[in-house]
Design a protein around this motif. Structure first.
Motif, PDB file in Angstrom:
ATOM      1  N   TYR A 118       0.834  -1.204   0.000  1.00 48.67           N
ATOM      2  CA  TYR A 118       0.000   0.000   0.000  1.00 48.67           C
ATOM      3  C   TYR A 118       0.869   1.254   0.000  1.00 48.67           C
ATOM      4  O   TYR A 118       0.658   2.190  -0.782  1.00 48.67           O
ATOM      5  CB  TYR A 118      -0.908  -0.051   1.225  1.00 48.67           C
ATOM      6  CG  TYR A 118      -1.814   1.134   1.449  1.00 48.67           C
ATOM      7  CD1 TYR A 118      -2.393   1.829   0.386  1.00 48.67           C
ATOM      8  CD2 TYR A 118      -2.135   1.529   2.738  1.00 48.67           C
ATOM      9  CE1 TYR A 118      -3.255   2.891   0.613  1.00 48.67           C
ATOM     10  CE2 TYR A 118      -2.990   2.589   2.969  1.00 48.67           C
ATOM     11  CZ  TYR A 118      -3.548   3.259   1.902  1.00 48.67           C
ATOM     12  OH  TYR A 118      -4.399   4.308   2.133  1.00 48.67           O
ATOM     13  N   TYR A 119       1.867   1.274   0.864  1.00 51.33           N
ATOM     14  CA  TYR A 119       2.752   2.432   0.949  1.00 51.33           C
ATOM     15  C   TYR A 119       3.656   2.544  -0.272  1.00 51.33           C
ATOM     16  O   TYR A 119       4.270   3.586  -0.495  1.00 51.33           O
ATOM     17  CB  TYR A 119       3.591   2.353   2.218  1.00 51.33           C
ATOM     18  CG  TYR A 119       2.927   3.014   3.410  1.00 51.33           C
ATOM     19  CD1 TYR A 119       3.315   4.278   3.844  1.00 51.33           C
ATOM     20  CD2 TYR A 119       1.914   2.369   4.093  1.00 51.33           C
ATOM     21  CE1 TYR A 119       2.704   4.874   4.924  1.00 51.33           C
ATOM     22  CE2 TYR A 119       1.288   2.959   5.168  1.00 51.33           C
ATOM     23  CZ  TYR A 119       1.685   4.216   5.588  1.00 51.33           C
ATOM     24  OH  TYR A 119       1.059   4.808   6.647  1.00 51.33           O
ATOM     25  N   SER A 120       3.732   1.502  -1.058  1.00 47.07           N
ATOM     26  CA  SER A 120       4.503   1.530  -2.304  1.00 47.07           C
ATOM     27  C   SER A 120       3.619   1.874  -3.500  1.00 47.07           C
ATOM     28  O   SER A 120       4.029   1.702  -4.641  1.00 47.07           O
ATOM     29  CB  SER A 120       5.170   0.167  -2.539  1.00 47.07           C
ATOM     30  OG  SER A 120       5.998  -0.190  -1.463  1.00 47.07           O
ATOM     31  N   ASN A 121       2.403   2.341  -3.209  1.00 48.21           N
ATOM     32  CA  ASN A 121       1.455   2.723  -4.253  1.00 48.21           C
ATOM     33  C   ASN A 121       1.071   1.538  -5.121  1.00 48.21           C
ATOM     34  O   ASN A 121       0.943   1.652  -6.343  1.00 48.21           O
ATOM     35  CB  ASN A 121       2.005   3.859  -5.119  1.00 48.21           C
ATOM     36  CG  ASN A 121       0.907   4.585  -5.882  1.00 48.21           C
ATOM     37  OD1 ASN A 121      -0.237   4.603  -5.462  1.00 48.21           O
ATOM     38  ND2 ASN A 121       1.263   5.178  -7.007  1.00 48.21           N
ATOM     39  N   GLN A 122       0.872   0.386  -4.473  1.00 47.53           N
ATOM     40  CA  GLN A 122       0.422  -0.822  -5.164  1.00 47.53           C
ATOM     41  C   GLN A 122      -0.823  -1.358  -4.449  1.00 47.53           C
ATOM     42  O   GLN A 122      -0.792  -2.430  -3.836  1.00 47.53           O
ATOM     43  CB  GLN A 122       1.527  -1.875  -5.178  1.00 47.53           C
ATOM     44  CG  GLN A 122       2.793  -1.438  -5.909  1.00 47.53           C
ATOM     45  CD  GLN A 122       3.828  -2.545  -5.949  1.00 47.53           C
ATOM     46  OE1 GLN A 122       3.628  -3.603  -6.538  1.00 47.53           O
ATOM     47  NE2 GLN A 122       4.975  -2.297  -5.321  1.00 47.53           N
ATOM     48  N   PRO A 123      -1.932  -0.623  -4.511  1.00 48.08           N
ATOM     49  CA  PRO A 123      -3.114  -1.025  -3.737  1.00 48.08           C
ATOM     50  C   PRO A 123      -3.691  -2.374  -4.149  1.00 48.08           C
ATOM     51  O   PRO A 123      -4.206  -3.103  -3.290  1.00 48.08           O
ATOM     52  CB  PRO A 123      -4.109   0.112  -3.993  1.00 48.08           C
ATOM     53  CG  PRO A 123      -3.653   0.749  -5.268  1.00 48.08           C
ATOM     54  CD  PRO A 123      -2.164   0.621  -5.258  1.00 48.08           C
ATOM     55  N   ASP A 124      -3.625  -2.717  -5.439  1.00 44.42           N
ATOM     56  CA  ASP A 124      -4.173  -4.010  -5.859  1.00 44.42           C
ATOM     57  C   ASP A 124      -3.373  -5.163  -5.255  1.00 44.42           C
ATOM     58  O   ASP A 124      -3.952  -6.163  -4.805  1.00 44.42           O
ATOM     59  CB  ASP A 124      -4.187  -4.116  -7.380  1.00 44.42           C
ATOM     60  CG  ASP A 124      -5.198  -3.175  -8.017  1.00 44.42           C
ATOM     61  OD1 ASP A 124      -6.239  -2.909  -7.389  1.00 44.42           O
ATOM     62  OD2 ASP A 124      -4.943  -2.688  -9.136  1.00 44.42           O
ATOM     63  N   ARG A 125      -2.051  -5.019  -5.234  1.00 47.61           N
ATOM     64  CA  ARG A 125      -1.231  -6.061  -4.618  1.00 47.61           C
ATOM     65  C   ARG A 125      -1.452  -6.090  -3.111  1.00 47.61           C
ATOM     66  O   ARG A 125      -1.410  -7.154  -2.489  1.00 47.61           O
ATOM     67  CB  ARG A 125       0.239  -5.840  -4.943  1.00 47.61           C
ATOM     68  CG  ARG A 125       0.564  -6.003  -6.426  1.00 47.61           C
ATOM     69  CD  ARG A 125       2.038  -6.111  -6.703  1.00 47.61           C
ATOM     70  NE  ARG A 125       2.580  -7.394  -6.252  1.00 47.61           N
ATOM     71  CZ  ARG A 125       3.828  -7.799  -6.479  1.00 47.61           C
ATOM     72  NH1 ARG A 125       4.658  -6.998  -7.153  1.00 47.61           N
ATOM     73  NH2 ARG A 125       4.253  -8.970  -6.054  1.00 47.61           N
ATOM     74  N   ALA A 126      -1.689  -4.919  -2.524  1.00 45.21           N
ATOM     75  CA  ALA A 126      -1.998  -4.882  -1.091  1.00 45.21           C
ATOM     76  C   ALA A 126      -3.263  -5.674  -0.806  1.00 45.21           C
ATOM     77  O   ALA A 126      -3.305  -6.515   0.111  1.00 45.21           O
ATOM     78  CB  ALA A 126      -2.154  -3.433  -0.627  1.00 45.21           C
ATOM     79  N   LEU A 127      -4.309  -5.421  -1.577  1.00 44.40           N
ATOM     80  CA  LEU A 127      -5.571  -6.123  -1.354  1.00 44.40           C
ATOM     81  C   LEU A 127      -5.422  -7.623  -1.595  1.00 44.40           C
ATOM     82  O   LEU A 127      -6.013  -8.435  -0.868  1.00 44.40           O
ATOM     83  CB  LEU A 127      -6.656  -5.537  -2.252  1.00 44.40           C
ATOM     84  CG  LEU A 127      -7.107  -4.116  -1.887  1.00 44.40           C
ATOM     85  CD1 LEU A 127      -8.017  -3.551  -2.978  1.00 44.40           C
ATOM     86  CD2 LEU A 127      -7.810  -4.094  -0.532  1.00 44.40           C
ATOM     87  N   ALA A 128      -4.640  -7.999  -2.609  1.00 45.23           N
ATOM     88  CA  ALA A 128      -4.408  -9.421  -2.856  1.00 45.23           C
ATOM     89  C   ALA A 128      -3.689 -10.065  -1.684  1.00 45.23           C
ATOM     90  O   ALA A 128      -4.005 -11.203  -1.293  1.00 45.23           O
ATOM     91  CB  ALA A 128      -3.601  -9.605  -4.144  1.00 45.23           C
TER      92      ALA A 128
END
Length: 208
Positions: A118-128
């Motif tokens: 999330y903090y790396s601006n990867q919200p989709d990977r965060a949610l996964a």
């Protein structure tokens, strides 16, 4: 620890931040970026404060311990935390992933990895990654709370945020995460003027 602010530090200002963000997003065109203050839920925007100096000596000591103890997931989580606090998210993700290689059912390491995404601006990977956490523990309140934060602030998915935060109240009503989730639900309710039947369910303790 900065990643803990994602979960606990939002409690004091979450209500006003969420209301203001929703109102602003309705008035503006395009995507409204999430707030960037360190004490508020934030994606990979620059923090309001500089990260603390990175402790190279502690990192070296922890890496040496990790080499001596290849089956110790906790040391790897500590390294992830150290890099996260320094806002070195690529390194943080590496060490959380290393912890999960050692202990694949470490739900906290899995969720920490999601927060680092999330903090790396990867919200989709965060949610996964959060989905993987829930496959380990479907009632993990920290994961559920952070799902709501990512859905609200990174994906503009207010219905998804509502569902996640309500789930926190259902599974852990007395937890610190529930206090934050309630503020999120209250913020959605205030911004949209809805609640109870046909809208966001009343939070525990909310007067009828």
């Amino acid at each position: 620890m900065r990643k803990d602010s994602v979960v606990f530090g939002v409690a004091g200002i979450f209500f006003g931040v969420l209301v203001g963000w929703i109102i602003g997003s309705q008035q503006a065109t395009g995507v409204v970026p999430p707030p960037a203050a360190a004490s508020a839920p934030a994606a990979a925007a620059p923090s309001a404060q500089a990260p603390p100096p990175f402790d190279e000596s502690r990192a070296a000591a922890l890496k040496a311990s990790a080499e001596r103890s290849p089956s110790d997931a906790d040391i790897r989580v500590q390294l992830g935390n150290l890099y996260f606090d320094a806002e070195r998210y690529d390194d943080a993700r590496r060490w959380y992933a290393e912890a999960l290689k050692v202990d694949p059912r470490n739900v906290n390491a899995s969720t920490d990895l999601g927060i680092a995404y999330y903090y790396s601006n990867q919200p989709d990977r965060a949610l996964a990654q959060f989905d993987k956490s829930l496959s380990i523990n479907p009632k993990h309140s920290k994961t559920l709370l952070n799902i709501g934060i990512v859905r609200a602030f990174a994906k503009q998915d207010l219905d998804g945020a509502e569902q996640a935060w309500q789930r926190v109240l259902d599974v852990a009503p007395e937890s610190p995460e529930a206090a934050v989730a309630k503020k999120g639900l209250d913020g959605l309710r205030a911004a949209h003027g809805r609640g109870g039947a046909g809208g966001i369910p009343k939070s525990p303790g909310q007067p009828e």
